[in-house]
Design a protein around this motif. Sequence first.
Motif, PDB file in Angstrom:
ATOM      1  N   LEU A 123       0.828  -1.211   0.000  1.00 19.08           N
ATOM      2  CA  LEU A 123       0.000   0.000   0.000  1.00 19.08           C
ATOM      3  C   LEU A 123       0.856   1.251   0.000  1.00 19.08           C
ATOM      4  CD1 LEU A 123      -2.313  -1.085   2.957  1.00 19.08           C
ATOM      5  CD2 LEU A 123      -2.448  -1.780   0.570  1.00 19.08           C
ATOM      6  N   CYS A 124       2.162   1.068   0.081  1.00 20.31           N
ATOM      7  CA  CYS A 124       3.043   2.162   0.488  1.00 20.31           C
ATOM      8  C   CYS A 124       4.187   2.356  -0.510  1.00 20.31           C
ATOM      9  CB  CYS A 124       3.543   1.805   1.884  1.00 20.31           C
ATOM     10  SG  CYS A 124       4.636   2.958   2.640  1.00 20.31           S
ATOM     11  N   GLN A 285       4.011   9.312  -1.179  1.00 19.53           N
ATOM     12  CA  GLN A 285       2.722   8.674  -1.506  1.00 19.53           C
ATOM     13  C   GLN A 285       1.889   9.406  -2.551  1.00 19.53           C
ATOM     14  OE1 GLN A 285       2.730   5.819  -0.863  1.00 19.53           O
ATOM     15  NE2 GLN A 285       4.160   5.725   0.838  1.00 19.53           N
ATOM     16  N   ASN A 288       3.311   7.358  -5.330  1.00 21.91           N
ATOM     17  CA  ASN A 288       3.112   5.895  -5.294  1.00 21.91           C
ATOM     18  C   ASN A 288       1.649   5.484  -5.294  1.00 21.91           C
ATOM     19  OD1 ASN A 288       5.883   5.786  -4.999  1.00 21.91           O
ATOM     20  ND2 ASN A 288       5.841   5.363  -2.814  1.00 21.91           N
ATOM     21  N   GLN A 289       0.816   6.220  -4.536  1.00 23.89           N
ATOM     22  CA  GLN A 289      -0.577   5.768  -4.338  1.00 23.89           C
ATOM     23  C   GLN A 289      -1.494   6.294  -5.437  1.00 23.89           C
ATOM     24  OE1 GLN A 289      -1.221   7.125  -0.327  1.00 23.89           O
ATOM     25  NE2 GLN A 289      -0.517   5.205   0.556  1.00 23.89           N
ATOM     26  N   ASP A 662     -10.814   4.577   4.500  1.00 30.26           N
ATOM     27  CA  ASP A 662     -10.724   3.494   3.518  1.00 30.26           C
ATOM     28  C   ASP A 662     -12.039   2.750   3.308  1.00 30.26           C
ATOM     29  OD1 ASP A 662      -8.249   3.816   2.373  1.00 30.26           O
ATOM     30  OD2 ASP A 662      -7.256   3.063   4.159  1.00 30.26           O
ATOM     31  N   GLN A 675      -0.452  -1.513  -6.267  1.00 27.92           N
ATOM     32  CA  GLN A 675      -0.649  -0.531  -5.189  1.00 27.92           C
ATOM     33  C   GLN A 675      -1.952   0.241  -5.413  1.00 27.92           C
ATOM     34  OE1 GLN A 675       2.751   1.693  -3.977  1.00 27.92           O
ATOM     35  NE2 GLN A 675       1.552   3.082  -2.707  1.00 27.92           N
ATOM     36  N   PHE A 678      -4.890   5.494  -3.342  1.00 29.91           N
ATOM     37  CA  PHE A 678      -5.548   6.065  -2.162  1.00 29.91           C
ATOM     38  C   PHE A 678      -5.790   7.568  -2.286  1.00 29.91           C
ATOM     39  CE2 PHE A 678      -3.420   2.443   0.091  1.00 29.91           C
ATOM     40  CZ  PHE A 678      -4.556   1.868   0.627  1.00 29.91           C
ATOM     41  N   LYS A 679      -5.119   8.187  -3.252  1.00 27.40           N
ATOM     42  CA  LYS A 679      -5.117   9.645  -3.234  1.00 27.40           C
ATOM     43  C   LYS A 679      -6.238  10.264  -4.060  1.00 27.40           C
ATOM     44  CE  LYS A 679      -1.340  10.394  -0.703  1.00 27.40           C
ATOM     45  NZ  LYS A 679      -1.596   9.539   0.473  1.00 27.40           N
TER      46      LYS A 679
END
Length: 878
Positions: A123-124, A285, A288-289, A662, A675, A678-679
């Motif tokens: 996730l990271c 992040q 990445n996210q 979440d 991944q 999340f953003k």
Amino acid sequence: MSVCTTCPYCGVGCGINTDGERLSGDNAHPANAGRLCVKGSSVLETLGDQDRLLEPEIQGRTVSWEKALGEVADRFRRVIDQHGPDAVAFYVSGQLLTEDYYVANKLMKGYIGSANIDTNSRLCMSSAVVAHKRAFGEDVVPGCYDDLELADLVILTGSNTAWAHPIVYQRIAAAKAERPAMKVVVIDPRRTATCDLADLHLAINPGQDVTLFNALLGWLADNNGLDDDYIRDHTEGLEQALAQAGQGHRHAGKLAAQLGLSRQDLDSFFHWFRDTPRTVTVFSQGINQSRNGSDQGNAIINAHLATGRVGKPGASPFSITGQPNAMGGREVGGLANQLAVHLDIENPDHRQAVQTFWQSPTLADHAGLNAVDLFRAVESGQVKAVWIMATNPVDSLPEADRVRHALMACDTVVVSDCVASGDTLACADIKLPALGWGEKSGMVTNSERCMSRQRAFVPAPGLARPDWWIITQVARRMGFARGFEYQHEQEIFAEYAALTAEAVRFGKRLDLTAAAGLSADQYERWLPARWPLQGADRCFADGRFSTASGRARFVPCAPPPSVETRAEFPLLLNSGRIRDQWHTMTRTGRAGRLFAHLSEPFAALHPNDIQRFRLCDGGFVRLTSRVGDALVRVRADAGQQPGTAFMPMHWTDQFSRRARVDALVPARLDPHSGQPAFKHTPVNVSDWQPRWHGWLFTAVTPPAVEYWARVPVDAFVQAGQVQRYRLAGDADLTQQQLQEWLPDAAQWLHLDDPGQGHFRRAAMDSHGRLLAWLAIGPDLPNCDVEWLADCFAMDASPPPLALLAGQPADAGPDLGAVVCSCFQVREKTIEAAIEEGADSAEAIGRCCQAGTNCGSCVPELKALLARGETAMLASTAE
Ligand SMILES: Nc1nc2c(c(=O)[nH]1)N[C@H]1C(S)=C(S)[C@@H](COP(=O)(O)OP(=O)(O)OC[C@H]3O[C@@H](n4cnc5c(=O)[nH]c(N)nc54)[C@H](O)[C@@H]3O)O[C@H]1N2
Ligand SMILES: Nc1nc2c(c(=O)[nH]1)N[C@H]1C(S)=C(S)[C@@H](COP(=O)(O)OP(=O)(O)OC[C@H]3O[C@@H](n4cnc5c(=O)[nH]c(N)nc54)[C@H](O)[C@@H]3O)O[C@H]1N2
Ligand code: SF4
Ligand SMILES: [Mo]
């Protein structure tokens, strides 16, 4: 006795000296040289037996270790025998120590024979891992922290460094103070505290980083910005990357519009990048996210390869890790698609090497399930037994409600954790008590590949044991006695270090062979050291990479997928960290002081959006997405881009009624790394106006009302630690209900006006000591919550009138929110210092101490200074 250990929080990996009573930054540690941020310096406040898991449990019953270990081993063995090794799974964490991680991976991949072990690093960091492997042939961060100080241009993209990596931020800030010519660029759709340091803030449209870095690459090629010698001698694939990058940079107006930036700012960014050989690009992040996180990482690395800026002093791409041992987990092979020591699961030679070294009965020969798919497989029944260690997937995975249901329906859910209650623990059939920070001992690796020791300095509470011990005991009971005979974590570390000889043999940089034969004594005395242990501080400085050709690879990066905004979900929800909380709050949530900065779950929105959606600053907002909903407070934030919202990731069902971000985030994954994005979650928002509001101080379980959020208070009564609840509700309240929220008490104070909906209660024991306090009204009842919290620690309650009023008879003025958590300095005190002439953060510090300890609030002090200046200008203009 004082020990040198490493901070349990972020991937900066600061050294700490402590004897358990006092704590200070370790002056000799290369990461922090004595500095600590607010989380690091308050970590002792989060220790203690309160709410700790102290004994193993099966189905809620306390059992011996013998029974618990036997039960886990039997259940896993039975599933494997009946359904094969891929029917079991481990889900682990970057908060395990290297030794824990190593044996978990060895057991699953080398002995059970499945690669169904994945980690919250999915996730990271998993997009950064893909980017590194594609470009460099190995998951290696080339640079080190010193580069941030040596650089003339530091680009921080998708990183709120000031809050998430505070000591790195302070190092950059100190370097810039010393060399004001050094430039800082922040790329983030929001204006964050990090922007305080920025010469240029590029408030890019969400998800557009590939567009920006592709345009940079094209522009460099057109404008004499390429390092042709470096490209010729050390890289391959520039042509394809340039072709994919396209000609966007030639249409400045269109490009600027697509990115949401001004042409002038874009132009400055391109010129600064080209003209500054010493450039470091830090990414985290926000990169990445994303649905294309791997490509975003490679687009950044492409620009660095094109200019020959990799692994040189002050010049590197720099993916910064989040968790204290995110890097250690990547080394030992914690991800389902890695083997161990940077070797590949798909490569038969690599498999042979690892299996021979382990002398193991079997070895997984294909990648296992990534985190999201792993819980989907639990849902479908394909995975029948799962063991979760040091992570809280019911809160931190996308589609979190679905994860919870999957675990509830699963036959065997084993959870190793330190705390007694949590949203994932609530789904566990078997709970195993793990030692936590300060009690356990082992190795962690930080963002700059520096390995340091965590050392124990307090005794083990209850029956809690180190994770490596728990894992190896289960392994032995599954029939794998040979392979898991360790008596001490040092033996595991020495074995891991020896295994890196295989990495070296296959041309990898991960070289710990110098530590292969290390003795218990050497392990005990270990000083922070960067890998490769016998190499230079930086990797790839010589232009030789870990690919088959020895050359670095440019990766063509496709334009970002378009964001699917639909009329029903008109806002894009971003999520991430706040300054004083850590993840799901199992640690920071124990220290009331850390709630002083931000005490309730919230969604930050631009003031225009607050108007547009008819919300109210400070009111409540219900957020809905395709997969779930949440109810939190509204915060106006002019730094927020219109059309976007931001929610912290920290609040769980343990701290609020319905604020798990979440639950809202759908599982949309990067196709290369798996991944989650999340953003960028499309959401809708609506106003919620409760009929009543309230404050409740109690140590008993929270009431089931529409909204509650709690903060621990530094006081204990018989029922446990007192909690302060902020309440709000819709349903009518009866006297009886109110009474149910309160404990049995010897003495009571009441003040009710049911007609107006006002209720006040104070409960005391026979000695007159306060046990609980409640105030309800149609508006939020007026009271001094800090003073009330203090009343719980008093031997006798204050006079009845003051107590019912909820404030001291001689109440002073309201000093506003706490800005400096270390010295508890409030907004009004700082404003007064500014009015009296303090014109810098340092000057404020001299007046009232704010910002003089950890420095985490310095960006906020500067914001108050700027506000003061504007006010001053306005009054002069009048
Ligand atoms: N206080 C605190 N510190 C922590 C943690 C914690 O829980 N609390 N956790 C640690 C961990 S595990 C991690 S991984 C790190 C994370 O550290 P960071 O990555 O710095 O933290 P985040 O808040 O997740 O996100 C960073 C920024 O990305 C921005 N962003 C969102 N979308 C985009 C985009 O499209 N482009 C760009 N360029 N930026 C975007 C967000 O607005 C946000 O400000 O923090 C570590 N440090
Ligand atoms: N929406 C959204 N979601 C996110 C993110 C985001 O930015 N936005 N960020 C993601 C990222 S980057 C991360 S890293 C994750 C983090 O999410 P999680 O890993 O779920 O969060 P933590 O609260 O760190 O969970 C650690 C758990 O391990 C326990 N623990 C602590 N130490 C030990 C130990 O030594 N042994 C054992 N056995 N247990 C221990 C703690 O009590 C806690 O329950 O969240 C991810 N989820
Ligand atoms: S920056 Fe703060 S949280 Fe991160 S390691 Fe250092 S002291 Fe700990
Ligand atoms: Mo993370």
